[in-house]
Design a protein around this motif. Structure first.
Motif, PDB file in Angstrom:
ATOM      1  N   ASP A   1      -6.596  41.363  23.468  1.00  0.00           N
ATOM      2  CA  ASP A   1      -6.960  42.447  24.386  1.00  0.00           C
ATOM      3  C   ASP A   1      -8.481  42.521  24.371  1.00  0.00           C
ATOM      4  O   ASP A   1      -9.084  43.000  23.401  1.00  0.00           O
ATOM      5  N   LEU A   2      -9.116  42.002  25.432  1.00  0.00           N
ATOM      6  CA  LEU A   2     -10.567  41.826  25.455  1.00  0.00           C
ATOM      7  C   LEU A   2     -11.240  42.801  26.414  1.00  0.00           C
ATOM      8  O   LEU A   2     -10.682  43.158  27.447  1.00  0.00           O
ATOM      9  N   ILE A   3     -12.459  43.197  26.084  1.00  0.00           N
ATOM     10  CA  ILE A   3     -13.300  43.996  26.971  1.00  0.00           C
ATOM     11  C   ILE A   3     -14.499  43.133  27.339  1.00  0.00           C
ATOM     12  O   ILE A   3     -15.233  42.666  26.457  1.00  0.00           O
ATOM     13  N   LEU A   4     -14.684  42.894  28.652  1.00  0.00           N
ATOM     14  CA  LEU A   4     -15.812  42.090  29.134  1.00  0.00           C
ATOM     15  C   LEU A   4     -16.773  42.988  29.891  1.00  0.00           C
ATOM     16  O   LEU A   4     -16.354  43.794  30.726  1.00  0.00           O
ATOM     17  N   ARG A   5     -18.057  42.818  29.622  1.00  0.00           N
ATOM     18  CA  ARG A   5     -19.097  43.628  30.266  1.00  0.00           C
ATOM     19  C   ARG A   5     -19.934  42.746  31.175  1.00  0.00           C
ATOM     20  O   ARG A   5     -19.806  41.514  31.144  1.00  0.00           O
ATOM     21  N   PRO A   6     -20.819  43.345  32.006  1.00  0.00           N
ATOM     22  CA  PRO A   6     -21.624  42.546  32.929  1.00  0.00           C
ATOM     23  C   PRO A   6     -22.331  41.381  32.228  1.00  0.00           C
ATOM     24  O   PRO A   6     -22.904  41.543  31.155  1.00  0.00           O
ATOM     25  N   GLY A   7     -22.212  40.205  32.832  1.00  0.00           N
ATOM     26  CA  GLY A   7     -22.830  39.006  32.289  1.00  0.00           C
ATOM     27  C   GLY A   7     -21.917  38.227  31.361  1.00  0.00           C
ATOM     28  O   GLY A   7     -22.242  37.118  30.951  1.00  0.00           O
ATOM     29  N   GLU A   8     -20.737  38.790  31.028  1.00  0.00           N
ATOM     30  CA  GLU A   8     -19.814  38.092  30.143  1.00  0.00           C
ATOM     31  C   GLU A   8     -18.751  37.367  30.965  1.00  0.00           C
ATOM     32  O   GLU A   8     -18.420  37.794  32.069  1.00  0.00           O
ATOM     33  N   ALA A   9     -18.235  36.284  30.399  1.00  0.00           N
ATOM     34  CA  ALA A   9     -17.276  35.444  31.118  1.00  0.00           C
ATOM     35  C   ALA A   9     -16.127  35.052  30.207  1.00  0.00           C
ATOM     36  O   ALA A   9     -16.230  35.136  28.984  1.00  0.00           O
ATOM     37  N   ALA A  10     -15.038  34.635  30.825  1.00  0.00           N
ATOM     38  CA  ALA A  10     -13.886  34.116  30.090  1.00  0.00           C
ATOM     39  C   ALA A  10     -13.275  32.985  30.920  1.00  0.00           C
ATOM     40  O   ALA A  10     -13.391  32.979  32.147  1.00  0.00           O
ATOM     41  N   GLU A  11     -12.660  32.032  30.238  1.00  0.00           N
ATOM     42  CA  GLU A  11     -11.932  30.968  30.931  1.00  0.00           C
ATOM     43  C   GLU A  11     -10.632  30.729  30.197  1.00  0.00           C
ATOM     44  O   GLU A  11     -10.565  30.849  28.975  1.00  0.00           O
TER      45      GLU A  11
END
Length: 198
Positions: free
Chosen positions: A146-156
């Motif tokens: 369960d991830l929280i991504l903020r501006p400028g962060e990425a996931a693949e």
């Protein structure tokens, strides 16, 4: 002014109200963000006043849309590059950024303020996804993570992994998504190594 322009301007009020409600923003919050008084915003949404360019520009910025999208202007020019947003029942908006057949497809997603207690509905499908957060906070549930991504962060990730995207109670979120076929990967070039001083 021609009839088409009149019709477009007459429909702006309802469009403004729809955009505000989809993003779960109050008139007072929008007034604070745009510098337009709540009474003026209310009159614009009710169709009692036609908006000026000076009012439309901050509204477009607040909603993260172009002026054409804000007023739902009729398409002009080459229709192959006139990519229109898709409004979804849950209040989210999807803007296709590519239209070429095959290959990696690009989209911009705008999700309204979320509910932190909502139970994610994880999905799977064939393909590969890359996500990049532009504004706001994105919650990505990916398998057991369960991830929280903020501006400028990425996931693949491989989309056969159960996944779900949502905004948090902190507010709306905008993110880019690149979706490719199963096994298709983005080609990333690393920066060249700095040469040693001679």
């Amino acid at each position: 002014m021609d009839e088409a322009a009149d019709r477009t301007l007459d429909a702006v009020g309802a469009r403004l109200k729809q955009l505000r409600q989809r993003r779960d923003v109050t008139l007072a919050d929008l007034a604070a963000e745009t510098g337009i008084s709540t009474s003026t915003l209310s009159r614009l949404e009710a169709g009692l006043r036609r908006p000026t360019l000076e009012q439309l520009l901050p509204l477009a910025r607040a909603y993260g849309v172009t002026l054409d999208e804000l007023v739902d202007a009729p398409p002009t020019g080459n229709p192959r590059i006139n990519l229109r947003p898709i409004a979804c029942r849950d209040g989210s908006t999807i803007l296709p950024l590519t239209r070429r057949p095959g290959g990696i497809q690009a989209y911009k997603f705008i999700l309204p303020t979320g509910d932190d207690d909502a139970e994610p509905d994880l999905r799977t499908h064939e393909g590969y996804d890359w996500v990049y957060v532009l504004n706001g906070t994105l919650r990505l549930v990916l398998g057991e993570h369960d991830l929280i991504l903020r501006p400028g962060e990425a996931a693949e990730f491989d989309t056969l992994t159960p996944h779900w995207f949502g905004a948090t109670s902190a507010g709306p979120v905008e993110y880019l998504s690149l979706v490719g076929r199963q096994g298709e990967r983005v080609h990333v070039r690393a920066a060249p190594k700095a040469r040693a001083a001679e």
